[in-house]
Design an enzyme around this catalytic site. Structure first.
Site, PDB file in Angstrom:
ATOM      1  N   ASP A 140       1.698  -0.360  11.875  1.00  0.00           N
ATOM      2  CA  ASP A 140       1.603  -1.699  12.471  1.00  0.00           C
ATOM      3  C   ASP A 140       2.902  -2.500  12.335  1.00  0.00           C
ATOM      4  O   ASP A 140       2.870  -3.690  12.038  1.00  0.00           O
ATOM      5  CB  ASP A 140       0.416  -2.467  11.842  1.00  0.00           C
TER       6      ASP A 140
ATOM      7  N   ASP B  60      -0.663   2.418   8.513  1.00  0.00           N
ATOM      8  CA  ASP B  60      -1.227   1.646   9.630  1.00  0.00           C
ATOM      9  C   ASP B  60      -0.408   1.695  10.921  1.00  0.00           C
ATOM     10  O   ASP B  60      -0.929   1.360  11.984  1.00  0.00           O
ATOM     11  CB  ASP B  60      -1.372   0.167   9.226  1.00  0.00           C
TER      12      ASP B  60
ATOM     13  N   GLY C 161       0.839  -1.205   0.000  1.00  0.00           N
ATOM     14  CA  GLY C 161       0.000   0.000   0.000  1.00  0.00           C
ATOM     15  C   GLY C 161       0.868   1.247   0.000  1.00  0.00           C
ATOM     16  O   GLY C 161       1.855   1.324   0.724  1.00  0.00           O
TER      17      GLY C 161
ATOM     18  N   ARG D 278      -6.038  -2.211   8.816  1.00  0.00           N
ATOM     19  CA  ARG D 278      -5.972  -3.665   8.681  1.00  0.00           C
ATOM     20  C   ARG D 278      -6.185  -4.314  10.048  1.00  0.00           C
ATOM     21  O   ARG D 278      -7.255  -4.142  10.630  1.00  0.00           O
ATOM     22  CB  ARG D 278      -4.631  -4.076   8.066  1.00  0.00           C
TER      23      ARG D 278
ATOM     24  N   ASP E  50       4.948  -4.295   6.352  1.00  0.00           N
ATOM     25  CA  ASP E  50       5.526  -5.575   6.774  1.00  0.00           C
ATOM     26  C   ASP E  50       5.676  -6.560   5.618  1.00  0.00           C
ATOM     27  O   ASP E  50       6.666  -7.302   5.562  1.00  0.00           O
ATOM     28  CB  ASP E  50       4.736  -6.184   7.949  1.00  0.00           C
TER      29      ASP E  50
ATOM     30  N   ARG F 295       1.464  -5.284  -5.269  1.00  0.00           N
ATOM     31  CA  ARG F 295       1.637  -6.420  -4.346  1.00  0.00           C
ATOM     32  C   ARG F 295       2.023  -7.581  -5.260  1.00  0.00           C
ATOM     33  O   ARG F 295       1.189  -8.080  -6.006  1.00  0.00           O
ATOM     34  CB  ARG F 295       0.344  -6.688  -3.586  1.00  0.00           C
TER      35      ARG F 295
ATOM     36  N   THR G 181       3.938   2.736   6.091  1.00  0.00           N
ATOM     37  CA  THR G 181       2.542   2.294   6.007  1.00  0.00           C
ATOM     38  C   THR G 181       1.712   3.224   6.877  1.00  0.00           C
ATOM     39  O   THR G 181       2.146   3.589   7.981  1.00  0.00           O
ATOM     40  CB  THR G 181       2.344   0.832   6.476  1.00  0.00           C
TER      41      THR G 181
HETATM   42  O1  F6P Z   1      -1.643  -1.233   4.702  1.00  0.00           O
HETATM   43  C1  F6P Z   1      -2.314  -0.092   4.355  1.00  0.00           C
HETATM   44  C2  F6P Z   1      -3.742  -0.393   3.991  1.00  0.00           C
HETATM   45  O2  F6P Z   1      -4.266   0.809   3.536  1.00  0.00           O
HETATM   46  C3  F6P Z   1      -4.602  -1.002   5.087  1.00  0.00           C
HETATM   47  O3  F6P Z   1      -5.000  -0.068   6.029  1.00  0.00           O
HETATM   48  C4  F6P Z   1      -5.708  -1.585   4.264  1.00  0.00           C
HETATM   49  O4  F6P Z   1      -6.328  -2.648   4.931  1.00  0.00           O
HETATM   50  C5  F6P Z   1      -5.001  -2.087   3.066  1.00  0.00           C
HETATM   51  O5  F6P Z   1      -3.814  -1.318   2.937  1.00  0.00           O
HETATM   52  C6  F6P Z   1      -5.777  -2.000   1.776  1.00  0.00           C
HETATM   53  O6  F6P Z   1      -4.985  -2.524   0.756  1.00  0.00           O
HETATM   54  P1  F6P Z   1      -5.319  -2.527  -0.794  1.00  0.00           P
HETATM   55  O7  F6P Z   1      -4.675  -1.332  -1.398  1.00  0.00           O
HETATM   56  O8  F6P Z   1      -4.688  -3.779  -1.296  1.00  0.00           O
HETATM   57  O9  F6P Z   1      -6.809  -2.515  -0.932  1.00  0.00           O
END
Ligand code: F6P
Length: 327
Positions: free
Chosen positions: A133, A131, A15, A175, A107, A76, A129
């Site tokens: 986290d 988050d 992300g 998340r 992570d 990803r 990130t």
């Molecule tokens: O890790 C950052 C984040 O924005 C989380 O808060 C969220 O759950 C996730 O990425 C969403 O990811 P994607 O861009 O794959 O929908």
């Protein structure tokens, strides 16, 4: 500090987070300052598989410090999820003669970097990130901007919520982590914050409803509840339940992807710059396979294996404080 010209690659993965560009800029300019060649790899680890990269110079990163997102694009990468894919990626790093790869991300990104390091590629990983986290570090690039973006939205929701005397249930990202929810809960004056970390704080929906009824009986005209996205059912389910059982108009607002964009705050740019600079200087000082961290007010490095395996010790002080101040 170093005897021959070296070559590093930078990639952003997972992300995106506001401040990633400030980190790319800092890595590029620090590297060039010390005579290191630097390549921007596009779309995260994907770019390694296709040699999709450009050599950067200081001008390549001009006018990017204030931009959200990532100029390198992100992805990803499915191939990095299996050992054969990682073998291939490590082979490409060797073929491309990189002395080190600097990854910027959360992570999952750090895990990708660790996997490359286990195959002999020198890596550094910068925590980024929204988050927050990653237990190895006290800060991850993007968190401050995301919280401030949420606060701007929450202030606006508050205006309309109080005008209509409604209950507002606001869902934020994170998340499996409740950091954004807790910070917004404290800064936004929420009455309740539902986060996934702790059973103790997983206030049952009927307890939230009782609390709303009690606060209304004391004269409260509107209510603000924060929900982290990891909570089953999310904001909409809770808002529907509140309205159904109390008759009070309740609305859910799911803030979604707007939380990931926007102009990075000064704090995010500062950390991003220092993380980037530290990564290059530590590389030139002979370190390898490290996570760049901010711990107890200092920029430092941690062995990437330890960083990836660090576990969070949940501390409920902030949650308790929010509850105390919400009365
Ligand atoms: O890790 C950052 C984040 O924005 C989380 O808060 C969220 O759950 C996730 O990425 C969403 O990811 P994607 O861009 O794959 O929908």
């Amino acid at each position: 500090m170093h005897d021959k010209v070296k070559k590093i690659g930078i990639l952003t993965s997972g992300g995106d987070a506001p401040g990633m560009n400030a980190a790319i800029r800092a890595i590029t300019r620090t590297a060039v300052h010390y005579g290191v060649r630097v390549y921007g790899i596009r779309r995260g680890f994907e770019g390694l598989f296709h040699a999709d990269m450009t050599e950067f110079n200081p001008k390549s990163v001009s006018d990017t410090i204030h931009r959200g997102g990532t100029i390198l694009l992100t992805a990803r990468c499915a191939e990095m999820m299996n050992p054969e894919g990682v073998d291939k990626a490590a082979g490409f790093c060797r073929a491309l003669k990189f002395d080190a790869i600097i990854t910027i991300g959360g992570d999952g990104t750090a895990r990708g970097a660790l996997a490359l390091s286990e195959r002999g590629v020198s890596v550094f990983s910068i925590p980024a990130t929204i988050d927050l986290d990653m237990p190895c570090t006290d800060y991850t690039i993007g968190f401050d901007t995301a919280v401030n973006t949420c606060m701007d939205a929450i202030n606006k929701i508050r205006d309309t919520s109080s005008s209509h005397e409604r209950v507002s249930v606001v869902e934020v990202m994170g998340r499996g982590a409740g950091h954004i929810a807790l910070w917004c809960g404290m800064a936004g004056g929420a009455e309740e914050v539902l986060i996934p970390e702790s059973a103790e704080n997983m206030t049952a929906y009927d307890t939230v409803i009782e609390m709303i009824v009690e606060n209304r009986s004391k004269g409260k005209k509107h209510n603000l509840i924060l929900v982290a996205e990891g909570i089953a059912g999310g904001a909409q389910t809770l808002a529907d339940m509140i309205q159904k059982s109390t008759g009070i108009e309740s609305r859910a607002s799911i803030l979604g992807y707007l939380q990931r964009g926007g102009v990075p705050t000064a704090l995010d740019r500062m950390h991003a710059a220092m993380f980037g600079l530290t990564a290059v200087e530590r590389f030139l000082a002979g370190e390898a396979n490290k996570m760049i961290i901010f711990k107890n007010g200092k920029y430092d490095t941690m062995n990437i294996t330890d960083a990836v395996n660090a576990t969070a010790q949940y501390d409920n002080k902030l949650y308790k404080a929010i509850k105390m101040l919400a009365v």
